[in-house]
Design an enzyme around this catalytic site. Structure first.
Site, short mmCIF file in Angstrom:
data_model
loop_
_atom_site.label_atom_id
_atom_site.label_comp_id
_atom_site.label_asym_id
_atom_site.label_seq_id
_atom_site.Cartn_x
_atom_site.Cartn_y
_atom_site.Cartn_z
N HIS A 229 -32.09 11.98 13.95
CA HIS A 229 -30.87 11.52 13.28
C HIS A 229 -30.70 12.27 12.09
O HIS A 229 -29.88 12.12 11.22
CB HIS A 229 -30.92 10.11 13.41
N1 UDP Z 1 -36.02 2.27 16.43
C1 UDP Z 1 -35.29 1.53 17.27
N2 UDP Z 1 -34.59 1.72 18.43
C2 UDP Z 1 -34.43 2.98 18.58
C3 UDP Z 1 -35.05 3.80 17.72
C4 UDP Z 1 -35.56 3.41 16.86
O1 UDP Z 1 -35.65 0.13 17.04
O2 UDP Z 1 -33.78 3.36 19.49
C5 UDP Z 1 -36.79 1.91 15.26
C6 UDP Z 1 -38.05 2.69 15.08
O3 UDP Z 1 -39.16 1.75 15.96
C7 UDP Z 1 -38.31 2.56 13.72
C8 UDP Z 1 -36.86 2.48 13.04
O4 UDP Z 1 -36.13 2.30 14.12
O5 UDP Z 1 -38.91 1.10 13.34
C9 UDP Z 1 -36.61 3.91 12.34
O6 UDP Z 1 -35.35 4.03 12.16
P1 UDP Z 1 -34.77 5.53 11.70
O7 UDP Z 1 -35.56 6.52 12.37
O8 UDP Z 1 -33.23 5.24 12.11
O9 UDP Z 1 -34.94 5.41 10.45
P2 UDP Z 1 -36.00 6.12 9.25
O10 UDP Z 1 -37.44 5.45 9.68
O11 UDP Z 1 -36.11 7.43 9.58
O12 UDP Z 1 -35.74 5.63 7.89
#
Ligand code: UDP
Length: 388
Positions: A229
């Protein structure tokens, strides 16, 4: 930049005069300001720990069903949850509107502590609104540094850490990053990361995981789970195409819960055909996602949180990014690879002996702590009170 400390003097000689005066006016309530899926997930253990001493102000940065409602449904019921509906596009407009809206909401509380988590626009808005009202500010997940100035999140992290009266650093490396930027030691607590507790609370049982897999026709250790993403990967048509092509060539089925931003890019760039070899799913509720991650042979992701979760689930993660602010997992649980052919080459190494890697990783502790981060954070917040 230093807002709460005097400049020029070495850190050990400085006195945090303004920090101290802020501490004196604190009355106990904690307002959590957030606005995205990962913040809600990682703040849930703190909401539980703080109970009715906490209120949640949600800006609305992530507002759709798959990233917000589905995650919010699993949150502990909080005494007070306010949605601000700041859904504007564009960082500057979003930041400006969120600061104004958070500021108005903070006015409803008698001198609360404001707490923000991570590196989002919403977290920066919360930090600036707290600063403008001279409220004590706590930054959870402080001290992460990618040293990549092309990442908007890197600027957000640095700014929030320098505004915060209390920096809750997940690891010792994060603490050192803060000290290297002259943040006074008395403003830092090493707490671990709340992601450990969030994960342990959300992970379904082995039997429930097996059911979830069988519904989707998947088998333990016989598929790859991918998420994408970040703008660096999905806003550029050539890069996105290259990553999707690499995923499509992997020797195991690839499950891809498709982030709305990525889905939009795939349509906009005419890349829908590259999704055909993949098992594309809606973004999953947290427990379902954890179940898929726990049983996968390998994870491929550009997410920040998933790098941490890999170390708790003991799964390998191929991190498709230019840089990472979480180098603690590199070598043991993860490898940083640029988008392109190294994804397949790296996956081949992990897929060569899935059972062997599972057994080996099982014995390596997560660098993010033992699941007591929220207790430590609450203790550190209570320690901010001046002695009576
Ligand atoms: N996650 C979720 N469902 C999904 C994909 C990811 O609940 O389909 C969770 C994942 O386990 C993690 C979080 O979303 O805890 C990560 O979010 P994201 O990758 O959007 O943001 P980042 O961590 O990069 O800020």
């Amino acid at each position: 930049m230093s807002i709460v400390t005097g400049s020029g003097a070495p850190p050990e000689e400085r006195t945090d005069v303004l920090t101290w005066s802020r501490r004196r006016t604190m009355t106990g309530g904690v307002v959590l300001v957030c606005g995205t899926r990962p913040e809600l997930i990682k703040l849930a253990p703190l909401m539980k720990c703080l109970g009715d001493r906490c209120a949640v102000v949600y800006t609305g940065q992530h507002y759709d069903e798959s990233l917000y409602s589905r995650i919010r449904a699993d949150l502990p019921s909080s005494q007070w949850f306010r949605e601000l509906g700041v859904t504007t596009d564009g960082r500057a407009a979003q930041l400006g509107q969120a600061i104004g809206a958070v500021d108005k909401t903070l006015a409803e509380f008698p001198r609360p502590v404001v707490l923000v988590q991570g590196d989002t626009t919403s977290a920066l808005a919360g930090a600036l609104a707290a600063n403008a009202r001279e409220l004590p500010l706590v930054h959870v997940e402080a001290g992460l540094r990618s040293h990549d100035r092309a990442m908007p999140e890197e600027h957000n992290r640095v700014l929030i850490d320098h505004l915060a009266d209390l920096c809750c650093a997940p690891t010792e490396l994060n603490r050192r990053n803060l000290v290297a930027e002259n943040i006074a030691a008395e403003r830092i607590a090493v707490t671990g990361n709340t992601v450990v507790e969030a994960l342990l609370a959300g992970l379904p049982s082995a039997a429930a995981r097996a059911d979830l897999l069988s519904v989707r026709g998947l088998r333990r250790d016989e598929y790859v789970l991918a998420t994408l993403h970040r703008p660096e990967n999905v806003d550029d048509p050539a890069r996105l195409a290259e990553i999707l092509r690499e995923l499509g060539k992997l020797p195991l089925p690839v499950v891809l819960p498709l982030h709305p931003r990525t889905s939009k890019s795939v349509r906009r760039f005419g890349l829908t055909r590259l999704l055909v070899p993949l098992l594309v799913l809606e973004p999953q509720a947290y427990p379902s996602f954890l179940a898929l991650a726990a049983e996968a042979a390998v994870l491929v992701s550009d997410s920040g949180g998933i790098q941490e979760e890999a170390s708790v689930l003991k799964r390998p993660v191929i991190v498709v990014r230019r840089s990472t602010e979480r180098p603690e997992i590199s070598g043991d649980f993860g490898t940083l690879v640029p988008p392109g052919p190294r994804i397949g080459a790296e996956a081949a190494l992990w897929l060569d002996d899935v059972a062997g890697h599972r057994e080996r990783l099982r014995h390596i502790p997560s660098p993010y702590g033992d699941g007591s981060a929220s207790r430590r954070i609450v203790d550190a917040i209570e320690g901010m009170n001046p002695p009576r």
